[in-house]
Scaffold this motif. Structure first.
Motif, PDB file in Angstrom:
ATOM      1  N   LEU A 107     -11.476  28.619  24.387  1.00 48.64           N
ATOM      2  CA  LEU A 107     -12.431  28.799  23.298  1.00 48.64           C
ATOM      3  C   LEU A 107     -11.877  29.769  22.260  1.00 48.64           C
ATOM      4  CD1 LEU A 107     -15.307  28.272  22.185  1.00 48.64           C
ATOM      5  CD2 LEU A 107     -16.047  30.245  23.533  1.00 48.64           C
ATOM      6  N   TYR A 108     -11.306  30.870  22.739  1.00 55.86           N
ATOM      7  CA  TYR A 108     -10.729  31.864  21.834  1.00 55.86           C
ATOM      8  C   TYR A 108      -9.555  31.261  21.053  1.00 55.86           C
ATOM      9  CZ  TYR A 108      -8.300  36.072  20.266  1.00 55.86           C
ATOM     10  OH  TYR A 108      -7.673  37.023  19.509  1.00 55.86           O
ATOM     11  N   THR A 109      -8.710  30.517  21.751  1.00 49.97           N
ATOM     12  CA  THR A 109      -7.540  29.899  21.108  1.00 49.97           C
ATOM     13  C   THR A 109      -7.989  28.890  20.044  1.00 49.97           C
ATOM     14  OG1 THR A 109      -6.298  30.152  23.159  1.00 49.97           O
ATOM     15  CG2 THR A 109      -5.415  28.607  21.541  1.00 49.97           C
ATOM     16  N   GLN A 110      -8.982  28.076  20.407  1.00 52.71           N
ATOM     17  CA  GLN A 110      -9.493  27.078  19.449  1.00 52.71           C
ATOM     18  C   GLN A 110     -10.094  27.760  18.225  1.00 52.71           C
ATOM     19  OE1 GLN A 110      -9.085  23.685  19.583  1.00 52.71           O
ATOM     20  NE2 GLN A 110      -9.842  23.838  17.477  1.00 52.71           N
ATOM     21  N   SER A 111     -10.797  28.875  18.440  1.00 55.87           N
ATOM     22  CA  SER A 111     -11.396  29.556  17.285  1.00 55.87           C
ATOM     23  C   SER A 111     -10.313  30.162  16.390  1.00 55.87           C
ATOM     24  CB  SER A 111     -12.414  30.591  17.732  1.00 55.87           C
ATOM     25  OG  SER A 111     -11.824  31.806  18.022  1.00 55.87           O
ATOM     26  N   GLN A 112      -9.201  30.639  16.986  1.00 55.77           N
ATOM     27  CA  GLN A 112      -8.091  31.165  16.188  1.00 55.77           C
ATOM     28  C   GLN A 112      -7.446  30.038  15.372  1.00 55.77           C
ATOM     29  OE1 GLN A 112      -7.019  34.464  15.949  1.00 55.77           O
ATOM     30  NE2 GLN A 112      -8.940  34.829  17.028  1.00 55.77           N
ATOM     31  N   ILE A 113      -7.256  28.879  16.010  1.00 52.87           N
ATOM     32  CA  ILE A 113      -6.660  27.728  15.302  1.00 52.87           C
ATOM     33  C   ILE A 113      -7.582  27.285  14.172  1.00 52.87           C
ATOM     34  CG2 ILE A 113      -6.057  25.281  15.557  1.00 52.87           C
ATOM     35  CD1 ILE A 113      -5.122  25.981  18.440  1.00 52.87           C
ATOM     36  N   SER A 114      -8.887  27.210  14.475  1.00 52.61           N
ATOM     37  CA  SER A 114      -9.854  26.779  13.450  1.00 52.61           C
ATOM     38  C   SER A 114      -9.886  27.741  12.272  1.00 52.61           C
ATOM     39  CB  SER A 114     -11.255  26.670  14.056  1.00 52.61           C
ATOM     40  OG  SER A 114     -11.305  25.604  14.960  1.00 52.61           O
ATOM     41  N   GLU A 115      -9.861  29.005  12.557  1.00 54.47           N
ATOM     42  CA  GLU A 115      -9.874  30.007  11.489  1.00 54.47           C
ATOM     43  C   GLU A 115      -8.643  29.862  10.603  1.00 54.47           C
ATOM     44  OE1 GLU A 115      -9.628  34.827  11.202  1.00 54.47           O
ATOM     45  OE2 GLU A 115     -10.811  33.985  12.849  1.00 54.47           O
ATOM     46  N   ALA A 116      -7.485  29.639  11.212  1.00 55.10           N
ATOM     47  CA  ALA A 116      -6.255  29.472  10.437  1.00 55.10           C
ATOM     48  C   ALA A 116      -6.311  28.192   9.604  1.00 55.10           C
ATOM     49  CB  ALA A 116      -5.053  29.438  11.367  1.00 55.10           C
ATOM     50  N   LEU A 117      -6.814  27.094  10.201  1.00 57.67           N
ATOM     51  CA  LEU A 117      -6.895  25.826   9.466  1.00 57.67           C
ATOM     52  C   LEU A 117      -7.907  25.901   8.322  1.00 57.67           C
ATOM     53  CD1 LEU A 117      -6.676  23.229  12.391  1.00 57.67           C
ATOM     54  CD2 LEU A 117      -4.956  23.709  10.647  1.00 57.67           C
ATOM     55  N   HIS A 118      -9.015  26.618   8.517  1.00 57.45           N
ATOM     56  CA  HIS A 118     -10.027  26.748   7.450  1.00 57.45           C
ATOM     57  C   HIS A 118      -9.442  27.426   6.213  1.00 57.45           C
ATOM     58  CE1 HIS A 118     -13.942  25.301   8.813  1.00 57.45           C
ATOM     59  NE2 HIS A 118     -13.570  25.666  10.054  1.00 57.45           N
ATOM     60  N   SER A 119      -8.518  28.300   6.405  1.00 56.80           N
ATOM     61  CA  SER A 119      -7.969  29.021   5.252  1.00 56.80           C
ATOM     62  C   SER A 119      -6.928  28.197   4.488  1.00 56.80           C
ATOM     63  CB  SER A 119      -7.355  30.352   5.706  1.00 56.80           C
ATOM     64  OG  SER A 119      -6.240  30.104   6.527  1.00 56.80           O
ATOM     65  N   CYS A 120      -6.421  27.102   5.058  1.00 57.90           N
ATOM     66  CA  CYS A 120      -5.361  26.391   4.360  1.00 57.90           C
ATOM     67  C   CYS A 120      -5.657  24.906   4.109  1.00 57.90           C
ATOM     68  CB  CYS A 120      -4.039  26.541   5.105  1.00 57.90           C
ATOM     69  SG  CYS A 120      -4.039  25.784   6.723  1.00 57.90           S
TER      70      CYS A 120
END
Length: 145
Positions: free
Chosen positions: A107-120
């Motif tokens: 869950l933590y890893t997915q949220s980190q990936i999602s946060e990075a993808l949202h910014s780009c």
């Protein structure tokens, strides 16, 4: 005649004294033999008592050694119980860590990936990501529960 009678009486008395002396001497010999037998028995008993005292002393030493061994064994048992408690604590910590890694880390890893993808990502791709995230985060949340 009187002197003859007196001499005879004296001789009879002498014979009686001699007989009694022989009986007393014989009795003393019997008493001496009886006493010697008892002295031998007493000596044998003293030797036996001495041997028993030695065995008792040895038994006492062995008993003390056994008591020390039992005490030491009890201390080892206490030490083992303490180590068992520590091992159980470590096992609990490991299970807790495994549970975290298995359930919360994805869950933590997915949220980190999602946060990075949202910014780009572009707006169109962000919508697709949001739809994907809804499914993915719901599945991850269900895994946790």
């Amino acid at each position: 005649q009187d002197s003859l009678k007196s001499a005879e009486k004296l001789k009879e008395f002498d014979i009686k004294v001699e007989e009694q002396f022989q009986r007393v001497t014989s009795g003393l010999t019997d008493v001496r033999a009886y006493t010697q037998n008892h002295e031998i028995s007493i000596s044998s008993l003293k030797t036996h008592v001495s041997e028993m005292q030695g065995k008792i002393a040895s038994f006492d030493r062995n008993l003390k050694d056994c008591n020390l061994t039992i005490k030491s064994f009890g201390q080892h048992i206490d030490s083992i119980k303490s180590l068992k408690f520590k091992i159980e604590n470590f096992e609990l910590q490991i299970r807790t860590s495994e549970n975290y890694l298995e359930k919360y880390l994805p869950l933590y890893t997915q949220s980190q990936i999602s946060e990075a993808l949202h910014s780009c990502l572009s707006t169109t791709n962000k919508r697709r990501l949001i739809l994907f995230e809804e499914r993915k985060f719901r599945d991850l949340n269900n895994d946790i529960l």
